[in-house]
Write an enzyme that holds these catalytic residues in place. Structure first.
Site, mmCIF file in Angstrom:
data_model
loop_
_atom_site.group_PDB
_atom_site.id
_atom_site.type_symbol
_atom_site.label_atom_id
_atom_site.label_comp_id
_atom_site.label_asym_id
_atom_site.label_seq_id
_atom_site.Cartn_x
_atom_site.Cartn_y
_atom_site.Cartn_z
ATOM 1 N N THR A 1 25.098 -36.234 -52.603
ATOM 2 C CA THR A 1 26.332 -36.909 -52.990
ATOM 3 C C THR A 1 27.341 -36.774 -51.856
ATOM 4 O OG1 THR A 1 27.399 -35.013 -54.067
ATOM 5 C CG2 THR A 1 25.898 -36.357 -55.414
ATOM 6 N N GLY A 2 28.215 -37.761 -51.750
ATOM 7 C CA GLY A 2 29.194 -37.744 -50.661
ATOM 8 C C GLY A 2 28.543 -37.833 -49.294
ATOM 9 N N SER B 1 28.550 -40.108 -47.139
ATOM 10 C CA SER B 1 29.276 -40.841 -46.097
ATOM 11 C C SER B 1 30.234 -39.946 -45.325
ATOM 12 C CB SER B 1 30.059 -42.008 -46.711
ATOM 13 O OG SER B 1 31.037 -41.532 -47.626
ATOM 14 N N GLY B 2 30.478 -38.723 -45.811
ATOM 15 C CA GLY B 2 31.392 -37.795 -45.147
ATOM 16 C C GLY B 2 30.701 -36.979 -44.077
ATOM 17 N N GLY B 3 31.484 -36.160 -43.385
ATOM 18 C CA GLY B 3 30.959 -35.410 -42.242
ATOM 19 C C GLY B 3 29.831 -34.474 -42.601
ATOM 20 N N ILE B 4 30.020 -33.629 -43.626
ATOM 21 C CA ILE B 4 28.965 -32.703 -44.016
ATOM 22 C C ILE B 4 27.801 -33.457 -44.648
ATOM 23 C CG2 ILE B 4 28.365 -30.820 -45.586
ATOM 24 C CD1 ILE B 4 31.170 -29.687 -45.144
ATOM 25 N N GLY B 5 28.095 -34.440 -45.488
ATOM 26 C CA GLY B 5 27.033 -35.206 -46.139
ATOM 27 C C GLY B 5 26.130 -35.907 -45.148
ATOM 28 N N SER C 1 32.977 -23.727 -51.336
ATOM 29 C CA SER C 1 33.986 -23.469 -50.307
ATOM 30 C C SER C 1 34.331 -21.996 -50.247
ATOM 31 C CB SER C 1 35.256 -24.278 -50.600
ATOM 32 O OG SER C 1 36.323 -23.896 -49.753
ATOM 33 N N TYR D 1 42.158 -26.736 -55.896
ATOM 34 C CA TYR D 1 40.917 -26.870 -55.126
ATOM 35 C C TYR D 1 40.120 -25.563 -55.187
ATOM 36 C CZ TYR D 1 37.777 -27.774 -51.187
ATOM 37 O OH TYR D 1 36.669 -27.945 -50.389
#
Length: 240
Positions: free
Chosen positions: A8-9, A11-15, A135, A148
């Site tokens: 999931t996610g 498209s982001g840097g970690i993903g 995190s 968060y």
């Protein structure tokens, strides 16, 4: 037989880094994204050098039933990597209800319900991996990131409890807790702020997304076959 992983996610840097590492490891992938289709197109181009099947799936996990749109498009599944995330920086007393509900939906409610939908497939095959990108703030808490920190702490509690429930079924549940990672999530920090953060980290640098991806790869592998219910801290020694 090729294994399938959901990121999931993605498209982001970690993903993206996780997707590329898992493709290199031989996985076929379901690539979830919300809005950034251009990033997914670029990722698909990068993955084309491998021989897997890479399936983009759009879904908004901040919506109440967003997880259903995702789960309904997933068939074979061996690994779930819960990586989708949004951040919020601000004083606790200034936080409104919409912000709280949004963070809870993306980080807690949607991952819980998505896992519940996909788990029967793993139970039938008596194997699988569920992994959360949580995190450092879920472990130690952060001022001005109270909500968060709370939702990331909830993910850690879920890892510890669900791992015990699923262990005899051959399904492992773990988490990776990054520190400060060089991604778009740090865009609101100035260069001066980032230098201060780097100065607090014993290794003297931010993590790169690939650092996180390597830890994910290890936890999904047979080398970690006796590891479950654990949170691996990838933070350069920032908090120990």
């Amino acid at each position: 037989m090729r294994k399938y992983a959901l990121v999931t996610g993605s498209s982001g840097g970690i993903g993206r880094a996780v997707a590329k590492k898992l493709a290199k490891d031989g996985y076929s992938l379901y690539l979830h994204y919300h809005q950034n289709i251009q990033s997914i197109r670029e990722l698909l181009e990068e993955l084309s050098v491998y021989e897997g099947e890479y399936i983009p799936i759009q879904a908004d996990l901040s919506e109440r039933n967003g997880y259903k749109k995702l789960s309904e498009n997933i068939f074979s599944i061996d690994c779930i990597i819960h990586n989708s995330g949004i951040s919020h920086y601000g004083l606790f007393v200034d936080t409104d209800l919409d912000t709280v509900e949004n963070l809870l939906m993306v980080h807690v409610t949607s991952p819980i319900m998505l896992t519940k939908e996909l788990l029967p497939k793993m139970i039938r095959q008596q194997s699988g991996n569920i992994l959360f990108i949580t995190s450092i703030w879920g472990q130690t808490g952060a001022a001005c990131e109270a909500i968060y920190s709370t939702v990331k702490g909830a993910q850690i509690s879920l890892v510890k409890s669900l791992s015990k429930e699923l262990a005899l079924g051959g399904i492992r549940v773990n988490g990776v807790a990054p520190g400060a990672v060089n991604t778009a999530m740090l865009e609101h920090f100035s260069e001066e702020d980032l230098d201060i953060i780097k100065g607090d980290i014993p290794m003297g640098r931010l993590a790169e997304p690939e650092d996180i991806a390597e830890s994910v790869s290890f936890l999904l592998s047979e080398k970690a076959g006796y590891i479950t219910g654990q949170i691996v801290s990838v933070n350069g020694g920032w908090y120990t």
